[in-house]
Write a protein that holds these residues in place. Structure first.
Motif, PDB file in Angstrom:
ATOM      1  N   TRP A 267      57.054 -49.620   0.373  1.00  0.00           N
ATOM      2  CA  TRP A 267      56.260 -48.468   0.808  1.00  0.00           C
ATOM      3  C   TRP A 267      55.077 -48.252  -0.127  1.00  0.00           C
ATOM      4  O   TRP A 267      53.953 -47.999   0.315  1.00  0.00           O
ATOM      5  CB  TRP A 267      57.143 -47.214   0.839  1.00  0.00           C
ATOM      6  N   ALA A 268      55.307 -48.343  -1.440  1.00  0.00           N
ATOM      7  CA  ALA A 268      54.238 -48.122  -2.409  1.00  0.00           C
ATOM      8  C   ALA A 268      53.107 -49.118  -2.228  1.00  0.00           C
ATOM      9  O   ALA A 268      51.921 -48.761  -2.300  1.00  0.00           O
ATOM     10  CB  ALA A 268      54.790 -48.193  -3.831  1.00  0.00           C
ATOM     11  N   GLY A 269      53.459 -50.389  -1.989  1.00  0.00           N
ATOM     12  CA  GLY A 269      52.435 -51.398  -1.785  1.00  0.00           C
ATOM     13  C   GLY A 269      51.597 -51.131  -0.556  1.00  0.00           C
ATOM     14  O   GLY A 269      50.368 -51.317  -0.561  1.00  0.00           O
ATOM     15  N   ALA A 270      52.258 -50.682   0.509  1.00  0.00           N
ATOM     16  CA  ALA A 270      51.535 -50.389   1.737  1.00  0.00           C
ATOM     17  C   ALA A 270      50.709 -49.114   1.611  1.00  0.00           C
ATOM     18  O   ALA A 270      49.614 -49.007   2.174  1.00  0.00           O
ATOM     19  CB  ALA A 270      52.535 -50.253   2.889  1.00  0.00           C
ATOM     20  N   TYR A 271      51.200 -48.159   0.885  1.00  0.00           N
ATOM     21  CA  TYR A 271      50.555 -46.854   0.766  1.00  0.00           C
ATOM     22  C   TYR A 271      49.341 -46.880  -0.147  1.00  0.00           C
ATOM     23  O   TYR A 271      48.377 -46.130   0.046  1.00  0.00           O
ATOM     24  CB  TYR A 271      51.587 -45.845   0.242  1.00  0.00           C
ATOM     25  N   TYR A 272      49.372 -47.760  -1.144  1.00  0.00           N
ATOM     26  CA  TYR A 272      48.365 -47.750  -2.204  1.00  0.00           C
ATOM     27  C   TYR A 272      46.940 -47.910  -1.677  1.00  0.00           C
ATOM     28  O   TYR A 272      46.040 -47.124  -2.021  1.00  0.00           O
ATOM     29  CB  TYR A 272      48.681 -48.840  -3.228  1.00  0.00           C
ATOM     30  N   THR A 273      46.696 -48.941  -0.857  1.00  0.00           N
ATOM     31  CA  THR A 273      45.324 -49.178  -0.409  1.00  0.00           C
ATOM     32  C   THR A 273      44.835 -48.071   0.517  1.00  0.00           C
ATOM     33  O   THR A 273      43.648 -47.721   0.506  1.00  0.00           O
ATOM     34  CB  THR A 273      45.205 -50.544   0.292  1.00  0.00           C
ATOM     35  N   ALA A 274      45.746 -47.506   1.322  1.00  0.00           N
ATOM     36  CA  ALA A 274      45.348 -46.398   2.183  1.00  0.00           C
ATOM     37  C   ALA A 274      44.987 -45.174   1.342  1.00  0.00           C
ATOM     38  O   ALA A 274      44.036 -44.445   1.651  1.00  0.00           O
ATOM     39  CB  ALA A 274      46.479 -46.066   3.146  1.00  0.00           C
ATOM     40  N   TRP A 275      45.726 -44.958   0.272  1.00  0.00           N
ATOM     41  CA  TRP A 275      45.416 -43.854  -0.645  1.00  0.00           C
ATOM     42  C   TRP A 275      44.062 -44.063  -1.303  1.00  0.00           C
ATOM     43  O   TRP A 275      43.285 -43.117  -1.493  1.00  0.00           O
ATOM     44  CB  TRP A 275      46.524 -43.739  -1.688  1.00  0.00           C
TER      45      TRP A 275
ATOM     46  N   LYS B  37      47.357 -58.190   5.190  1.00  0.00           N
ATOM     47  CA  LYS B  37      46.273 -58.528   4.277  1.00  0.00           C
ATOM     48  C   LYS B  37      45.337 -57.328   4.201  1.00  0.00           C
ATOM     49  O   LYS B  37      44.842 -56.836   5.208  1.00  0.00           O
ATOM     50  CB  LYS B  37      45.498 -59.756   4.750  1.00  0.00           C
ATOM     51  N   SER B  38      45.116 -56.858   2.966  1.00  0.00           N
ATOM     52  CA  SER B  38      44.288 -55.672   2.768  1.00  0.00           C
ATOM     53  C   SER B  38      42.988 -56.047   2.063  1.00  0.00           C
ATOM     54  O   SER B  38      42.997 -56.816   1.095  1.00  0.00           O
ATOM     55  CB  SER B  38      45.036 -54.633   1.934  1.00  0.00           C
ATOM     56  N   THR B  39      41.899 -55.499   2.553  1.00  0.00           N
ATOM     57  CA  THR B  39      40.594 -55.697   1.930  1.00  0.00           C
ATOM     58  C   THR B  39      40.025 -54.336   1.554  1.00  0.00           C
ATOM     59  O   THR B  39      40.022 -53.415   2.373  1.00  0.00           O
ATOM     60  CB  THR B  39      39.625 -56.439   2.860  1.00  0.00           C
ATOM     61  N   ILE B  40      39.566 -54.214   0.326  1.00  0.00           N
ATOM     62  CA  ILE B  40      38.984 -52.976  -0.178  1.00  0.00           C
ATOM     63  C   ILE B  40      37.467 -53.152  -0.194  1.00  0.00           C
ATOM     64  O   ILE B  40      36.950 -54.118  -0.780  1.00  0.00           O
ATOM     65  CB  ILE B  40      39.502 -52.658  -1.590  1.00  0.00           C
ATOM     66  N   TYR B  41      36.745 -52.226   0.470  1.00  0.00           N
ATOM     67  CA  TYR B  41      35.297 -52.327   0.611  1.00  0.00           C
ATOM     68  C   TYR B  41      34.595 -51.203  -0.147  1.00  0.00           C
ATOM     69  O   TYR B  41      35.098 -50.078  -0.230  1.00  0.00           O
ATOM     70  CB  TYR B  41      34.892 -52.223   2.082  1.00  0.00           C
ATOM     71  N   LEU B  42      33.428 -51.527  -0.696  1.00  0.00           N
ATOM     72  CA  LEU B  42      32.514 -50.529  -1.223  1.00  0.00           C
ATOM     73  C   LEU B  42      31.236 -50.627  -0.409  1.00  0.00           C
ATOM     74  O   LEU B  42      30.506 -51.626  -0.484  1.00  0.00           O
ATOM     75  CB  LEU B  42      32.213 -50.778  -2.707  1.00  0.00           C
ATOM     76  N   LEU B  43      31.002 -49.604   0.445  1.00  0.00           N
ATOM     77  CA  LEU B  43      29.829 -49.614   1.327  1.00  0.00           C
ATOM     78  C   LEU B  43      29.746 -50.928   2.109  1.00  0.00           C
ATOM     79  O   LEU B  43      28.725 -51.626   2.130  1.00  0.00           O
ATOM     80  CB  LEU B  43      28.549 -49.387   0.511  1.00  0.00           C
ATOM     81  N   ASN B  44      30.880 -51.280   2.713  1.00  0.00           N
ATOM     82  CA  ASN B  44      31.011 -52.469   3.566  1.00  0.00           C
ATOM     83  C   ASN B  44      30.944 -53.794   2.815  1.00  0.00           C
ATOM     84  O   ASN B  44      30.944 -54.860   3.443  1.00  0.00           O
ATOM     85  CB  ASN B  44      29.939 -52.471   4.667  1.00  0.00           C
ATOM     86  N   LYS B  45      30.910 -53.747   1.488  1.00  0.00           N
ATOM     87  CA  LYS B  45      30.935 -54.986   0.700  1.00  0.00           C
ATOM     88  C   LYS B  45      32.356 -55.198   0.195  1.00  0.00           C
ATOM     89  O   LYS B  45      32.905 -54.319  -0.485  1.00  0.00           O
ATOM     90  CB  LYS B  45      29.958 -54.892  -0.473  1.00  0.00           C
ATOM     91  N   PRO B  46      32.996 -56.325   0.513  1.00  0.00           N
ATOM     92  CA  PRO B  46      34.394 -56.532   0.104  1.00  0.00           C
ATOM     93  C   PRO B  46      34.541 -56.676  -1.412  1.00  0.00           C
ATOM     94  O   PRO B  46      34.008 -57.615  -2.011  1.00  0.00           O
ATOM     95  CB  PRO B  46      34.790 -57.828   0.814  1.00  0.00           C
ATOM     96  N   LEU B  47      35.236 -55.719  -2.031  1.00  0.00           N
ATOM     97  CA  LEU B  47      35.460 -55.768  -3.471  1.00  0.00           C
ATOM     98  C   LEU B  47      36.646 -56.645  -3.835  1.00  0.00           C
ATOM     99  O   LEU B  47      36.597 -57.418  -4.790  1.00  0.00           O
ATOM    100  CB  LEU B  47      35.698 -54.356  -4.016  1.00  0.00           C
TER     101      LEU B  47
ATOM    102  N   LEU C 253      34.392 -45.811  -0.513  1.00  0.00           N
ATOM    103  CA  LEU C 253      35.449 -46.824  -0.418  1.00  0.00           C
ATOM    104  C   LEU C 253      36.133 -46.764   0.936  1.00  0.00           C
ATOM    105  O   LEU C 253      36.447 -45.677   1.438  1.00  0.00           O
ATOM    106  CB  LEU C 253      36.502 -46.610  -1.500  1.00  0.00           C
ATOM    107  N   THR C 254      36.376 -47.927   1.505  1.00  0.00           N
ATOM    108  CA  THR C 254      37.183 -48.040   2.716  1.00  0.00           C
ATOM    109  C   THR C 254      38.146 -49.211   2.562  1.00  0.00           C
ATOM    110  O   THR C 254      37.919 -50.100   1.727  1.00  0.00           O
ATOM    111  CB  THR C 254      36.312 -48.266   3.970  1.00  0.00           C
ATOM    112  N   THR C 255      39.208 -49.200   3.312  1.00  0.00           N
ATOM    113  CA  THR C 255      40.160 -50.313   3.288  1.00  0.00           C
ATOM    114  C   THR C 255      40.486 -50.734   4.710  1.00  0.00           C
ATOM    115  O   THR C 255      40.430 -49.933   5.648  1.00  0.00           O
ATOM    116  CB  THR C 255      41.465 -49.932   2.570  1.00  0.00           C
ATOM    117  N   ASP C 256      40.806 -51.995   4.830  1.00  0.00           N
ATOM    118  CA  ASP C 256      41.185 -52.532   6.137  1.00  0.00           C
ATOM    119  C   ASP C 256      42.430 -53.396   5.951  1.00  0.00           C
ATOM    120  O   ASP C 256      42.488 -54.224   5.035  1.00  0.00           O
ATOM    121  CB  ASP C 256      40.051 -53.373   6.722  1.00  0.00           C
ATOM    122  N   THR C 257      43.433 -53.179   6.786  1.00  0.00           N
ATOM    123  CA  THR C 257      44.677 -53.951   6.727  1.00  0.00           C
ATOM    124  C   THR C 257      44.946 -54.568   8.081  1.00  0.00           C
ATOM    125  O   THR C 257      44.997 -53.860   9.096  1.00  0.00           O
ATOM    126  CB  THR C 257      45.860 -53.062   6.308  1.00  0.00           C
ATOM    127  N   ASP C 258      45.107 -55.904   8.113  1.00  0.00           N
ATOM    128  CA  ASP C 258      45.334 -56.575   9.393  1.00  0.00           C
ATOM    129  C   ASP C 258      46.830 -56.638   9.687  1.00  0.00           C
ATOM    130  O   ASP C 258      47.665 -56.182   8.887  1.00  0.00           O
ATOM    131  CB  ASP C 258      44.689 -57.962   9.387  1.00  0.00           C
TER     132      ASP C 258
END
Length: 483
Positions: free
Chosen positions: A348-356, A374-384, A365-370
Motif C-alpha cells: 500500500w505504501a509503495g502505491a500510495y507514495y507517488t499519488a501523495w 509503472k509510475s512516472t513523476i513529472y515536473l511540468l510534463n517533463k519526466p523526472l 508535480l504530476t504522476t502517472d501510473t499505468d
C-alpha cells in the motif's frame, strides 16, 4: 564445532573479510566448506575449502544467491559505516534491510541455523542506546522467518582490530593524562577474541543452543577505567587518570573521535552504549560456551602483539595494483523509516507514495501510473523519474521498483541496479523506504546540494503525513494498488 556429518558441512560466512569473520574462517576452514561473503572480492582468491562470493546484502536477490547451498549461516554484518558515496541513513535502518534480506535468503535456501554475534543487553531494556536497540532488533528480524537463530552476546571483545579495544588502545597510547567521565566507571565484561571464536564455532550445528540466546564473557568483570589502567601497564606506559563529573556522553564521543581519529559513525553509537552495564547475565550463560578463560591482560598483550605483526607483514607485502582497485561509483543510498497507518502494509505504501507526491506538488508535480504499476513523476510534463514495478520480487510486505528512466537518473544503455523499495519490518507497522544504487544525472556537487536535500525533506513530509493518518481520516486516492 559439534557438527557430526559424514561429509563436511557448508557454512556461509557473512562479513568474511572483516575482523571477526577472518578469524572465524581460519578456525572453521579445516572442518567445513566455507562460502566467504563480501561486497568486494577483487583481491580475494579461492583456496582449499574456501569459496568467495561477491554479495551486496542490501540486495535480496544477491543474498539469495549468496546463501545457495549453505547448511549453516553466520551473520557478522553491521552497517555503522557509509555504504555508498552518499549515504542518507541511520545505521539501525540499514541494519534492518541487511538482516531482513539475510533471514529471507536463509529461509529460501533451507539453511538449518543462523549464528549471530550480538552485544550484551542490560537487565533494563526499556531505555537502550541506539546501538543496543539495533542489535536487539536484528536478533528479532533474523528469527522472524522460521530459521533457528543462535545469538551469542558479547561485550568488549579484546583483539587487534574491531571497534572498542583499538579505541581504548589509542586513548592510552596518545594521552599521558586522561580526564575520565562517569561512564568510565561503568562495568563491562571483556572477552578475548579466541574465547569469542570458541563460542561461535561451538554454536554451529549445536542443537542444544539452536534457537537460543546466551551471553559470553571473560574471567573478569571490570570498569572501563580499570581496562585503561591494565592496557597502559601492558603497553609499558605510565598514565595519569583523573575522574571528572562534568563530561557528558555527547562531549565524550566528540573527544574520543578527535583523539583516536576513529570515524564518528563508529564512535558515537559505541560511546552512547557505555552508559549501560555490559556484564554477562549468569542466568543466560551456557556451561560449555559462555565462560572465557583468557584474562584481560593476557588478551590485551596478545592483541597488541598480533597488531604489530600484522603491521610488519603489511609493510613487507606488495602494494595492490591500480587494476585491482574497484573504481568509485557516484551512487546514493537513502533509507528512512516510517510508521504505517493501521491495517496498511508496504505494498500500500509503495502505491500510495507517488499519488501523495502529486498531491503535495501540484500544480507543478504530476504522476502517472499505468496498469503494470509503472509510475512516472513529472515536473511540468517533463519526466523526472520512472519507477518500474517488479511483481516477481514484490508482495504485500515488500514493494520493489527499479529506477528505469527520467532526467534525474543517470541511465546507461540498459537500466542498472538502481531501485526504490518499501519494506515492512516483520511483526510491526514500521516500514523502511529505501533508495539503493541510485546514480544521479546532475553533477555530484549540484546533486548533493539540491536534489539530495530535497529528497530528505520530501521523505520527512511523507513520514509526518502517515503519522497523522488515522482510520477515520484516511484519504482515499483512486489508483491501481500493487498486486
Amino acid at each position: 564445532m559439534t557438527i557430526d556429518n559424514k561429509t563436511k558441512p557448508v557454512i556461509a560466512l557473512s562479513g568474511a573479510s572483516g575482523y571477526i569473520g577472518t578469524n572465524l574462517m581460519n578456525k572453521l576452514k579445516k572442518q567445513a566448506h566455507i562460502i566467504a561473503l563480501s561486497r568486494s572480492i577483487e583481491t580475494k582468491e579461492d583456496s582449499d575449502n574456501v569459496t568467495w562470493r561477491s554479495a551486496d546484502l542490501f540486495s535480496l536477490a544477491d543474498a539469495e544467491d549468496a546463501l545457495a547451498g549453505a547448511d549453516y549461516a553466520v551473520y557478522l554484518v553491521h552497517s555503522m559505516m557509509p555504504s555508498a558515496k552518499l549515504t542518507q541513513a541511520k545505521f539501525e535502518d540499514m541494519d534492518v534491510i541487511l538482516a531482513d534480506n539475510f533471514a529471507q535468503a536463509a529461509k529460501k535456501n533451507g539453511v538449518k541455523q543462523i549464528i549471530y554475534l550480538s552485544g550484551i543487553m542490560p537487565a533494563d531494556t526499556t531505555q537502550l542506546s541506539r546501538h543496543l536497540k539495533s542489535r536487539k532488533e536484528v536478533e528479532d528480524i533474523l528469527g522472524a522467518y522460521g530459521v533457528p537463530v543462535t545469538t551469542v552476546r558479547a561485550g568488549l571483545i579484546v583483539g587487534p582490530k574491531g571497534s572498542s579495544f583499538p579505541i581504548v588502545k589509542k586513548l592510552v597510547s596518545r594521552l599521558p593524562m586522561m580526564l575520565l567521565p562517569k561512564w568510565t566507571r561503568q562495568k563491562t565484561h571483556p572477552v578475548a577474541l579466541d574465547d569469542v571464536m570458541y563460542a561461535l564455532k561451538g554454536s554451529i550445528g549445536n542443537d542444544r543452543v539452536s534457537g537460543k540466546t546466551f551471553d559470553i564473557g571473560g574471567p573478569e568483570v571490570m570498569t572501563y577505567k580499570e581496562i585503561m589502567i591494565d592496557t597502559a601497564e601492558v603497553m609499558g606506559k605510565k598514565r595519569k587518570l583523573v575522574n571528572v563529573p562534568f563530561m557528558s556522553v555527547n562531549l565524550s564521543r566528540l573527544w574520543v573521535t578527535v583523539t583516536t581519529g576513529t570515524p564518528k559513525e563508529m564512535v558515537y553509537p559505541l560511546i552512547e552504549s557505555l552508559v549501560h552495564p555490559m556484564v554477562a547475565n549468569s542466568e543466560q550463560m551456557d556451561d560449555e560456551l559462555s565462560y572465557g578463560a583468557i584474562p584481560f591482560k593476557e588478551a590485551a598483550k596478545l592483541a597488541i602483539e598480533q597488531e604489530d605483526q600484522e603491521k610488519a607483514q603489511k609493510q613487507e607485502s606488495p602494494q595492490v595494483s591500480k587494476k585491482q582497485i574497484k573504481p568509485i561509483v557516484s551512487d546514493v543510498r537513502s533509507v528512512q523509516r516510517v510508521t504505517l497507518p493501521p491495517g496498511k502494509n508496504a505494498a500500500w505504501a509503495g502505491a500510495y507514495y507517488t499519488a501523495w507526491l502529486a498531491q503535495i506538488g501540484k500544480p507543478f508535480l504530476t504522476t502517472d501510473t499505468d496498469p503494470t504499476n509503472k509510475s512516472t513523476i513529472y515536473l511540468l510534463n517533463k519526466p523526472l523519474l520512472e519507477l518500474t514495478y517488479s511483481p516477481e520480487r514484490s508482495h504485500d510486505k515488500r514493494a520493489l521498483y527499479y529506477i528505469t528512466g527520467g532526467v534525474f537518473a543517470k541511465m546507461n544503455k540498459e537500466p542498472g541496479r538502481g531501485r526504490m523499495e518499501f519494506r515492512q519490518i516483520p511483526n510491526s507497522r514500521e516500514c523502511i523506504i529505501a533508495i539503493h544504487e541510485f546514480q544521479p544525472s546532475l553533477p555530484w556537487l549540484l546533486y548533493s546540494l539540491t536534489q539530495a536535500k530535497m529528497h530528505i525533506w520530501v521523505m520527512y513530509l511523507f513520514k509526518r503525513h502517515l503519522e497523522k493518518m488515522s482510520p477515520a481520516k484516511q484519504q482515499t486516492i483512486k489508483r491501481p494498488l500493487v498486486d
